[in-house]
Motif scaffolding. Structure first.
Motif, mmCIF file in Angstrom:
data_model
loop_
_atom_site.group_PDB
_atom_site.id
_atom_site.type_symbol
_atom_site.label_atom_id
_atom_site.label_comp_id
_atom_site.label_asym_id
_atom_site.label_seq_id
_atom_site.Cartn_x
_atom_site.Cartn_y
_atom_site.Cartn_z
ATOM 1 N N GLN A 72 0.933 -1.372 0.262
ATOM 2 C CA GLN A 72 -0.142 0.128 0.051
ATOM 3 C C GLN A 72 0.837 1.286 -0.046
ATOM 4 O O GLN A 72 0.419 2.206 -0.681
ATOM 5 C CB GLN A 72 -1.022 0.010 1.237
ATOM 6 N N ASP B 93 -4.712 10.339 14.996
ATOM 7 C CA ASP B 93 -5.396 9.631 14.091
ATOM 8 C C ASP B 93 -4.660 10.085 12.685
ATOM 9 O O ASP B 93 -3.681 10.896 12.469
ATOM 10 C CB ASP B 93 -6.799 10.413 13.919
ATOM 11 N N ARG C 113 -5.634 11.860 9.966
ATOM 12 C CA ARG C 113 -5.503 13.222 9.486
ATOM 13 C C ARG C 113 -4.379 13.995 10.179
ATOM 14 O O ARG C 113 -3.781 14.797 9.633
ATOM 15 C CB ARG C 113 -6.912 13.670 9.497
ATOM 16 N N THR D 11 -6.673 9.699 2.560
ATOM 17 C CA THR D 11 -7.794 8.867 1.880
ATOM 18 C C THR D 11 -7.956 7.462 2.232
ATOM 19 O O THR D 11 -8.816 6.720 2.599
ATOM 20 C CB THR D 11 -8.031 9.355 0.424
ATOM 21 N N TRP D 12 -6.898 7.003 1.871
ATOM 22 C CA TRP D 12 -6.506 5.386 1.842
ATOM 23 C C TRP D 12 -6.525 4.819 3.317
ATOM 24 O O TRP D 12 -7.316 3.937 3.667
ATOM 25 C CB TRP D 12 -5.259 5.067 1.226
ATOM 26 N N GLY E 29 -7.267 6.419 6.223
ATOM 27 C CA GLY E 29 -8.403 6.857 7.058
ATOM 28 C C GLY E 29 -9.756 6.099 6.577
ATOM 29 O O GLY E 29 -10.448 5.539 7.481
ATOM 30 N N TRP E 30 -9.994 5.458 5.269
ATOM 31 C CA TRP E 30 -10.962 4.527 4.931
ATOM 32 C C TRP E 30 -10.673 3.657 5.293
ATOM 33 O O TRP E 30 -11.713 2.678 6.137
ATOM 34 C CB TRP E 30 -10.815 4.581 3.557
ATOM 35 N N GLN E 31 -9.502 2.745 5.678
ATOM 36 C CA GLN E 31 -9.063 1.766 6.502
ATOM 37 C C GLN E 31 -9.391 1.569 7.992
ATOM 38 O O GLN E 31 -9.814 0.728 8.407
ATOM 39 C CB GLN E 31 -7.539 1.077 5.896
ATOM 40 N N GLU E 32 -9.246 2.871 8.516
ATOM 41 C CA GLU E 32 -8.984 2.986 9.698
ATOM 42 C C GLU E 32 -10.604 2.965 10.229
ATOM 43 O O GLU E 32 -11.101 2.184 11.093
ATOM 44 C CB GLU E 32 -8.574 4.230 10.125
ATOM 45 N N LYS E 33 -11.688 3.779 9.276
ATOM 46 C CA LYS E 33 -12.848 3.699 9.433
ATOM 47 C C LYS E 33 -13.532 2.248 9.455
ATOM 48 O O LYS E 33 -14.557 1.931 10.279
ATOM 49 C CB LYS E 33 -13.575 4.768 8.836
ATOM 50 N N ARG E 34 -13.109 1.622 8.480
ATOM 51 C CA ARG E 34 -13.751 0.151 8.015
ATOM 52 C C ARG E 34 -13.524 -0.815 9.427
ATOM 53 O O ARG E 34 -14.169 -1.615 9.778
ATOM 54 C CB ARG E 34 -13.040 -0.292 6.826
ATOM 55 N N SER F 232 -15.870 0.200 12.302
ATOM 56 C CA SER F 232 -16.968 0.044 12.341
ATOM 57 C C SER F 232 -17.237 -1.443 12.230
ATOM 58 O O SER F 232 -18.439 -1.932 12.391
ATOM 59 C CB SER F 232 -17.532 0.522 10.746
#
Length: 192
Positions: A44, A106, A108, A170-171, A173-178, A181
């Motif tokens: 990645q 985090d 960001r 973007t990359w 952060g998306w993984q962190e949110k996923r 959740s």
């Protein structure tokens, strides 16, 4: 009839030089990717670093058009050197962002802190490289390489400081949110 045209002189020598350089380009890319893979320790991050490389071509094209220099053998050598410089800047930013995340920030905040901390050193090294190219920029032989490096490095450095953090946030952060959740255990799955 009975006559033929053969390419010779400087054009022939330039074609031979380009062929010898282009023959080792695949090996160069393989070694570069291997070293980056060991350093970044993940596909990645490697893809993020590689995505920044083409940004330098924007500056290369602009500088060569503005100076009226050709995109020849020497300019191609400059582009190959430029790819290494751009990758170095991207690795520096990624490393600093990952260090911030390891400290508990985090995604960001880590990316913004990395840009704030590394902006001045990255810009100063880019400017010093550009200033170092000025003496050879006006020569006939080395001029295209100098303009390719100067234009590409300036544009790529600025775009790297903007594009790389956005891509990183973007990359990852998306993984962190996923990951946040998804339920991690039976107690969390039953909670309303």
């Amino acid at each position: 009839a009975g006559y033929a045209i053969a390419v010779g002189g400087t054009v022939e020598e330039s074609a031979k030089s380009q062929a010898s350089v282009l023959a080792v380009v695949p090996i160069m890319f393989f070694i570069m990717l291997t070293v980056l893979m060991f350093q970044l320790q993940g596909f990645q991050r490697l893809l993020i670093v590689l995505s920044v490389g083409p940004l330098g071509l924007i500056g290369v094209v602009g500088a060569l058009l503005a100076s009226g220099r050709p995109l020849g053998f020497v300019a191609i050598l400059g582009i190959l050197a430029l790819l290494g410089m751009i990758s170095k800047n991207a690795v520096i930013l990624l490393g600093r962002s990952d260090a911030g995340r390891a400290q508990g920030k985090d995604v960001r905040t880590a990316a913004l802190d990395a840009c704030a901390a590394r902006c001045r050193p990255i810009m100063l090294t880019a400017v010093s490289t550009v200033l170092g190219m000025i003496p050879i920029a006006w020569t006939v032989f080395w001029g295209p390489m100098a303009f390719a490096i100067m234009g590409g490095l300036l544009v790529a450095t600025i775009l790297t400081l903007v594009f790389l953090p956005v891509l990183y946030v973007t990359w990852f952060g998306w993984q962190e949110k996923r990951a946040g959740s998804q339920p991690t255990g039976p107690a969390e799955a039953k909670a309303p």
